[in-house]
Design a protein around this motif. Structure first.
Motif, PDB file in Angstrom:
ATOM      1  N   ARG A 266       0.807  -1.223   0.000  1.00 36.15           N
ATOM      2  CA  ARG A 266       0.000   0.000   0.000  1.00 36.15           C
ATOM      3  C   ARG A 266       0.842   1.277   0.000  1.00 36.15           C
ATOM      4  O   ARG A 266       1.663   1.474   0.887  1.00 36.15           O
ATOM      5  CB  ARG A 266      -0.930  -0.010   1.228  1.00 36.15           C
ATOM      6  N   PHE A 267       0.606   2.120  -0.992  1.00 40.58           N
ATOM      7  CA  PHE A 267       1.191   3.458  -1.018  1.00 40.58           C
ATOM      8  C   PHE A 267       0.273   4.370  -0.211  1.00 40.58           C
ATOM      9  O   PHE A 267      -0.905   4.020  -0.052  1.00 40.58           O
ATOM     10  CB  PHE A 267       1.273   3.970  -2.461  1.00 40.58           C
ATOM     11  N   PRO A 268       0.740   5.526   0.281  1.00 44.96           N
ATOM     12  CA  PRO A 268       2.108   6.011   0.230  1.00 44.96           C
ATOM     13  C   PRO A 268       2.990   5.254   1.216  1.00 44.96           C
ATOM     14  O   PRO A 268       2.502   4.750   2.230  1.00 44.96           O
ATOM     15  CB  PRO A 268       1.984   7.486   0.634  1.00 44.96           C
ATOM     16  N   LEU A 269       4.267   5.232   0.882  1.00 43.06           N
ATOM     17  CA  LEU A 269       5.197   4.525   1.759  1.00 43.06           C
ATOM     18  C   LEU A 269       6.545   5.235   1.772  1.00 43.06           C
ATOM     19  O   LEU A 269       6.836   6.051   0.886  1.00 43.06           O
ATOM     20  CB  LEU A 269       5.335   3.079   1.296  1.00 43.06           C
TER      21      LEU A 269
ATOM     22  N   ARG B 205       4.540   7.709  -3.715  1.00 47.77           N
ATOM     23  CA  ARG B 205       3.074   7.724  -3.843  1.00 47.77           C
ATOM     24  C   ARG B 205       2.603   6.693  -4.850  1.00 47.77           C
ATOM     25  O   ARG B 205       1.449   6.315  -4.889  1.00 47.77           O
ATOM     26  CB  ARG B 205       2.600   9.123  -4.223  1.00 47.77           C
ATOM     27  N   SER B 206       3.498   6.255  -5.707  1.00 48.51           N
ATOM     28  CA  SER B 206       3.240   5.151  -6.631  1.00 48.51           C
ATOM     29  C   SER B 206       4.627   4.683  -7.064  1.00 48.51           C
ATOM     30  O   SER B 206       5.637   5.198  -6.587  1.00 48.51           O
ATOM     31  CB  SER B 206       2.416   5.621  -7.839  1.00 48.51           C
ATOM     32  N   HIS B 207       4.672   3.725  -8.012  1.00 48.33           N
ATOM     33  CA  HIS B 207       5.996   3.278  -8.449  1.00 48.33           C
ATOM     34  C   HIS B 207       6.774   4.392  -9.142  1.00 48.33           C
ATOM     35  O   HIS B 207       7.999   4.445  -9.064  1.00 48.33           O
ATOM     36  CB  HIS B 207       5.847   2.082  -9.398  1.00 48.33           C
TER      37      HIS B 207
ATOM     38  N   HIS C   1       5.358  12.944   7.606  1.00 45.33           N
ATOM     39  CA  HIS C   1       4.419  12.252   6.698  1.00 45.33           C
ATOM     40  C   HIS C   1       3.727  11.093   7.427  1.00 45.33           C
ATOM     41  O   HIS C   1       3.924   9.931   7.105  1.00 45.33           O
ATOM     42  CB  HIS C   1       5.169  11.731   5.458  1.00 45.33           C
ATOM     43  N   PRO C   2       2.907  11.434   8.434  1.00 46.18           N
ATOM     44  CA  PRO C   2       2.291  10.366   9.237  1.00 46.18           C
ATOM     45  C   PRO C   2       1.345   9.488   8.427  1.00 46.18           C
ATOM     46  O   PRO C   2       0.961   8.412   8.884  1.00 46.18           O
ATOM     47  CB  PRO C   2       1.538  11.132  10.327  1.00 46.18           C
ATOM     48  N   GLU C   3       0.975   9.950   7.221  1.00 38.64           N
ATOM     49  CA  GLU C   3       0.013   9.191   6.398  1.00 38.64           C
ATOM     50  C   GLU C   3       0.628   7.930   5.788  1.00 38.64           C
ATOM     51  O   GLU C   3      -0.105   7.090   5.257  1.00 38.64           O
ATOM     52  CB  GLU C   3      -0.566  10.089   5.289  1.00 38.64           C
ATOM     53  N   VAL C   4       1.956   7.761   5.869  1.00 33.95           N
ATOM     54  CA  VAL C   4       2.556   6.598   5.192  1.00 33.95           C
ATOM     55  C   VAL C   4       2.072   5.299   5.834  1.00 33.95           C
ATOM     56  O   VAL C   4       1.929   5.190   7.049  1.00 33.95           O
ATOM     57  CB  VAL C   4       4.107   6.633   5.161  1.00 33.95           C
ATOM     58  N   ARG C   5       1.809   4.317   4.969  1.00 35.13           N
ATOM     59  CA  ARG C   5       1.213   3.067   5.449  1.00 35.13           C
ATOM     60  C   ARG C   5       2.240   1.950   5.568  1.00 35.13           C
ATOM     61  O   ARG C   5       2.005   0.953   6.245  1.00 35.13           O
ATOM     62  CB  ARG C   5       0.103   2.657   4.489  1.00 35.13           C
TER      63      ARG C   5
ATOM     64  N   THR D 123       3.279  -1.366   8.163  1.00 34.13           N
ATOM     65  CA  THR D 123       3.890  -2.610   7.689  1.00 34.13           C
ATOM     66  C   THR D 123       5.340  -2.324   7.293  1.00 34.13           C
ATOM     67  O   THR D 123       5.605  -1.359   6.580  1.00 34.13           O
ATOM     68  CB  THR D 123       3.135  -3.120   6.435  1.00 34.13           C
ATOM     69  N   VAL D 124       6.249  -3.144   7.786  1.00 37.47           N
ATOM     70  CA  VAL D 124       7.663  -2.994   7.395  1.00 37.47           C
ATOM     71  C   VAL D 124       7.995  -4.125   6.432  1.00 37.47           C
ATOM     72  O   VAL D 124       7.715  -5.291   6.710  1.00 37.47           O
ATOM     73  CB  VAL D 124       8.596  -3.066   8.629  1.00 37.47           C
ATOM     74  N   ARG D 125       8.562  -3.755   5.298  1.00 38.28           N
ATOM     75  CA  ARG D 125       8.967  -4.789   4.325  1.00 38.28           C
ATOM     76  C   ARG D 125      10.418  -4.599   3.944  1.00 38.28           C
ATOM     77  O   ARG D 125      10.920  -3.470   3.884  1.00 38.28           O
ATOM     78  CB  ARG D 125       8.163  -4.678   3.029  1.00 38.28           C
ATOM     79  N   HIS D 126      11.060  -5.721   3.660  1.00 42.26           N
ATOM     80  CA  HIS D 126      12.376  -5.704   3.031  1.00 42.26           C
ATOM     81  C   HIS D 126      12.326  -6.811   1.995  1.00 42.26           C
ATOM     82  O   HIS D 126      11.390  -7.641   2.002  1.00 42.26           O
ATOM     83  CB  HIS D 126      13.487  -5.905   4.067  1.00 42.26           C
TER      84      HIS D 126
END
Ligand code: KG4
Ligand code: ZN
Length: 355
Positions: free
Chosen positions: A128-131, A147-149, A277-281, A307-310
């Motif tokens: 999910r964006f934003p990230l 905000r997108s790719h 940017h608290p809106e980041v998901r 969500t944290v991804r690597h």
């Protein structure tokens, strides 16, 4: 869409086949790491010589592993830069030739956009964006709001050394092999990260930029300032010499403390970005340094409920062609198939990353 990716920006030669930006059907990586471990770093012409030798076998293997031929491929994607110029020449020349011979479209991809796309490899979750993405490797350290790719804002980048470069240079000071990141991380497992408090770079400056060269200097001074009983005078005069087996706990403590300082600096900037940017998901960690376990745990501790991804595997953290094929797919999905010729590496600029 099935894309054949090619990546030769540093010392790796990699080719991969990826379906729809996510399903990795093959990812072959030939590395000259062992050669450069002996030499203590990468020598560009030597890297390119090796890449010239193995690029065609690597491409053939990537098709073979996926049980495919060039007829099954919809497009060829290649890293256009940044990276070592001669190495990039090998990949871009072969990709351009192959695409032309086979009548396939050619998609050029910025190396950083490849890393930024790596969390999608073999991941079938709804990302999910934003990230926020931290991209930290041997060549760059950047913090992106995405905000997108293809829509992103570069929030911060390094003023001097990259995070991976700081691991590599620190490892050299500690007498550890190249690349330094995995070597420091392994040693740090047995070390006390609180024993040597290193400074926080740019702590009182506004913004989200990074600076790593001071930490490397602080490590050098710390080694030079150690008690003669802990460390030989010879080493104090030449801190790049190995510390020796007798001081293994000391080396482990130095490695752990240094690793902690390098990781903390990344996390400090991340905390600032989250406040703005608290809106980041989601929070993504990519690039060679994202393989670092301590960094992953520190980021998770500071992510709140995001969500944290690597990347799902270590070969997807370090340089690989699957991430280039994935980035190419997302570029085409959001911007359409490019019609322009491949730009030369020398003309690259940050603004072009999202193209
Ligand atoms: O992304 P990458 O393969 O190549 C570049 O684009 O530079 O990153 C290589 C960098 C090296 O500096 C290496 O020391 C670092 O990633 N690295 C690590 C770890 N594994 C690789 N740094 C910290 N911890 C690790 N486990
Ligand atoms: Zn890289």
């Amino acid at each position: 869409m099935r894309i054949l990716g090619i990546e030769t920006s540093c010392d790796e030669t990699s080719a991969a086949v990826v379906l729809d930006g996510r399903t990795v059907e093959s990812n072959v990586i030939a590395s000259s790491r062992e050669l450069f471990a002996q030499l203590g770093g990468v020598i560009p012409e030597e890297a390119a010589r090796k890449q010239l030798e193995c690029i065609l076998p690597v491409i053939h293997q990537s098709l073979e592993h996926a049980h495919l031929t060039m007829q099954d491929i919809d497009a060829v994607a290649v890293t256009r830069g940044p990276g070592l110029l001669v190495s990039l020449l090998v990949g871009t020349t072969v990709a351009r030739t192959l695409a032309h011979i086979e009548g396939k479209p050619l998609i050029s991809v910025h190396h950083t956009l490849g890393h930024l796309s790596s969390p999608w490899l073999d991941c079938h979750d709804d990302v999910r964006f934003p990230l926020l993405s931290i991209s930290a490797s041997g060549g760059h350290t950047e913090l992106w709001l995405r905000r997108s790719h293809t829509e992103g804002l570069l929030l911060g980048s390094t003023h001097d050394d990259a995070a991976g470069e700081a691991f590599d240079k620190g490892a050299e000071l500690l007498g550890l092999p190249y690349p330094g990141g995995p070597a420091i991380a392994a040693l740090a497992l047995d070390g006390d990260e609180m024993r040597f408090p290193f400074p926080s770079p740019l702590a009182h400056e506004p913004g989200m930029d990074f600076s790593y060269s001071g930490l490397k200097t602080a490590l050098r001074y710390t080694i030079q300032g150690l008690e003669p009983s802990a460390i030989s005078n010879k080493l104090k005069a030449h801190p790049s010499m190995p510390l020796g087996a007798s001081s293994s706990q000391l080396t482990a403590d130095l490695a752990a403390s240094y690793q902690y300082a390098l990781c903390r600096h990344l996390v400090d900037r991340l905390q600032r970005a989250i406040v703005l940017h608290p809106e980041v998901r989601e929070i993504h960690l990519v690039g060679g340094v994202s393989a670092n376990i301590r960094l992953r745990s520190l980021v998770a501790e500071n992510a709140g409920n995001r969500t944290v991804r690597h990347p799902l595997t270590i070969p997807y953290c370090t340089d690989n062609a699957a991430m280039i094929a994935a980035a190419a797919y997302f570029l085409v999905s959001e911007k359409g198939m490019p019609s322009e010729a491949l730009p030369t590496a020398a003309t690259l600029h940050h603004a072009e990353i999202m193209q």
